[in-house]
Design an enzyme around this catalytic site. Structure first.
Site, PDB file in Angstrom:
ATOM      1  N   GLU A  42     -38.512  -3.965   3.194  1.00 18.22           N
ATOM      2  CA  GLU A  42     -39.647  -3.254   3.714  1.00 18.22           C
ATOM      3  C   GLU A  42     -40.370  -5.016   2.929  1.00 18.22           C
ATOM      4  OE1 GLU A  42     -38.136   0.746   2.254  1.00 18.22           O
ATOM      5  OE2 GLU A  42     -37.358  -1.722   1.931  1.00 18.22           O
ATOM      6  N   CYS A  65     -38.741   3.432  -0.501  1.00 14.62           N
ATOM      7  CA  CYS A  65     -38.281   3.755  -1.888  1.00 14.62           C
ATOM      8  C   CYS A  65     -39.387   4.499  -2.688  1.00 14.62           C
ATOM      9  CB  CYS A  65     -37.498   3.400  -2.969  1.00 14.62           C
ATOM     10  SG  CYS A  65     -38.049   2.050  -2.923  1.00 14.62           S
ATOM     11  N   CYS A  74     -41.402   0.729  -2.795  1.00 12.62           N
ATOM     12  CA  CYS A  74     -41.841   0.114  -2.019  1.00 12.62           C
ATOM     13  C   CYS A  74     -43.212   0.801  -1.045  1.00 12.62           C
ATOM     14  CB  CYS A  74     -40.977   0.462  -0.601  1.00 12.62           C
ATOM     15  SG  CYS A  74     -38.898  -0.763  -0.915  1.00 12.62           S
ATOM     16  N   ALA A 144      -2.016  -1.265  13.461  1.00 15.59           N
ATOM     17  CA  ALA A 144      -1.260  -1.944  13.576  1.00 15.59           C
ATOM     18  C   ALA A 144       0.532  -1.901  13.963  1.00 15.59           C
ATOM     19  CB  ALA A 144      -1.080  -3.408  13.199  1.00 15.59           C
ATOM     20  N   TRP A 160       5.109 -10.479  12.654  1.00 15.42           N
ATOM     21  CA  TRP A 160       3.241  -9.889  13.130  1.00 15.42           C
ATOM     22  C   TRP A 160       4.118  -8.944  14.064  1.00 15.42           C
ATOM     23  CZ3 TRP A 160       0.645 -10.659   9.073  1.00 15.42           C
ATOM     24  CH2 TRP A 160       0.717 -11.788   8.294  1.00 15.42           C
ATOM     25  N   THR A 186       4.175  -0.927   0.933  1.00 17.29           N
ATOM     26  CA  THR A 186       3.517  -1.404   1.965  1.00 17.29           C
ATOM     27  C   THR A 186       3.421  -3.281   0.566  1.00 17.29           C
ATOM     28  OG1 THR A 186       2.058  -1.003   3.207  1.00 17.29           O
ATOM     29  CG2 THR A 186       1.761  -2.952   3.403  1.00 17.29           C
ATOM     30  N   ASP A 190       5.884  -6.682   1.685  1.00 18.92           N
ATOM     31  CA  ASP A 190       4.965  -7.878   2.448  1.00 18.92           C
ATOM     32  C   ASP A 190       3.842  -8.937   1.068  1.00 18.92           C
ATOM     33  OD1 ASP A 190       5.244  -6.108   4.592  1.00 18.92           O
ATOM     34  OD2 ASP A 190       3.626  -5.537   5.210  1.00 18.92           O
ATOM     35  N   GLY A 286       0.298   2.011   3.597  1.00 22.09           N
ATOM     36  CA  GLY A 286       1.082   1.937   4.095  1.00 22.09           C
ATOM     37  C   GLY A 286       1.236   4.070   4.904  1.00 22.09           C
TER      38      GLY A 286
END
Length: 357
Positions: A42, A65, A74, A144, A160, A186, A190, A286
């Site tokens: 605002e 607010c 505000c 993935a 990958w 993981t 990795d 994982g």
């Protein structure tokens, strides 16, 4: 237009808010909350509008607010600007403030219209609403996987499964979240950096769910902890000497209760992360961690990248390690899935809906 403005910036742990000032059908001011501590949406819109705000209409996605924080209320700015009307998307749901913004504006003689595009306005602040009303972060689960649901080959190779375009999209997601979390499996397999690369954006806080504090001192996460905030959640019985060694490298170690399965209790761990100001958290791996998050119904969004490849029945277990539902009708699912292509990979995402218990 206010909703589009609201999507800008990175104001966490404050909510996304957008505002537009219109006078005689012409937009004279735009604003959004860029980051915590900066002026609110605002204020930015009124500052841009200047004297043109007098007699104008302000469109704002969230109730202004009415309390003093890092910035003045505000409501006072709206009143002092001489606005004629204020159109608000949704009320402030924060139970920790007294609210009263709408009442204060109306008491000053300004016309208020509430609830315009209410659902869209609530969706804009969904992560913050969960954070302030439950004490939990808003959790996104990123997966993935291959066409047959595997996350690695039989030898454990996972780089990958998906292509470059999908990986770049993951970096875009990282750049918009407060924290990114992985399980210790993981982290060991990795040795990830979990940073934002190839796109513009700030690195999220890295989080490792590591019951026994097995994160290697030589890992990329530990050796870069001085530069990128890194939190390790461990069990209450993890070795104190290991905690001291990691802390000396800049890692924040937090102890959490363990579940019956011997993992970090997902709910307790998430509450600890919320106390560190993590409003949004993306879980990247994982399978055990993803399973704990889903079993506890803590996941709010799913982002799944599906590769057109087959890794076979001897590939590593599915992307989520959990008991799962008794029947398909009882399965959690994306309520309104959005399907896209990322290169040769399919990408489906959206908010998760859970069946009634």
């Amino acid at each position: 237009m206010a909703l589009e403005q609201g999507a800008l910036g990175r104001p966490s742990p404050n909510p996304h808010v957008g505002a537009i000032v219109v006078r005689n059908g012409i937009v004279v001011g735009r604003g959004h909350h860029e980051q915590a501590g900066n002026e609110h949406a605002e204020g930015g819109a009124l500052r841009e509008a200047g004297e043109a705000a007098r007699g104008a209409t302000l469109y704002v996605t969230l109730e202004p607010c009415n309390h003093l924080g890092k910035t003045p209320p505000c409501t006072e700015a709206l009143i002092n600007a001489g606005l004629e009307r204020v159109v608000i998307g949704c009320r402030d749901p924060n139970p920790h403030v007294r609210g009263g913004g709408i009442e204060r504006i109306r008491a000053a003689g300004i016309e208020v219209t509430l609830g315009v595009m209410h659902e869209e306005a609530r969706l804009l602040i969904a992560p913050w609403v969960k954070y302030v009303t439950t004490g939990f972060p808003y959790v996104s689960l990123k997966l993935a996987l291959s066409l047959d649901g595997r996350i690695a080959t039989r030898t454990g190779e996972s780089k990958w499964i998906t292509g470059a375009e999908a990986r770049q999209r993951v970096h875009v997601l990282r750049a918009t979240t407060d924290g990114v979390g992985v399980g210790i499996g993981t982290a060991i397999a990795d040795d990830p950096r979990l940073t934002v690369r190839d796109v513009a954006g700030k690195n999220p806080t890295r989080v490792v769910f590591d019951t026994k504090l097995r994160l290697a001192l030589s890992s990329r996460l530990a050796t870069s902890a001085v530069d990128v905030p890194t939190i390790v959640l461990c069990g209450e019985e993890a070795a104190a000497a290991r905690e001291e060694a990691l802390a000396a490298m800049g890692v924040i170690v937090q102890r959490a209760p363990q579940s019956a399965e011997g993992r970090i209790d997902a709910g307790a761990g998430l509450r600890l992360l919320a106390k560190h100001g993590i409003v949004t958290l993306m879980i990247e791996g994982g399978a055990e961690l993803a399973g704990s998050i889903l079993a506890g119904r803590f996941a709010d969004e799913l982002h799944a990248f599906l590769s057109p490849s087959l890794l076979g029945p001897r590939g590593r277990p599915g992307a989520v390690d959990w008991a799962g539902p008794d029947t398909p009708v009882n399965a959690p699912r994306i309520a309104n899935p959005v399907w896209e292509l990322c290169g040769s990979d399919a990408y489906v995402h959206g908010q998760i809906a859970y069946p009634n218990r």
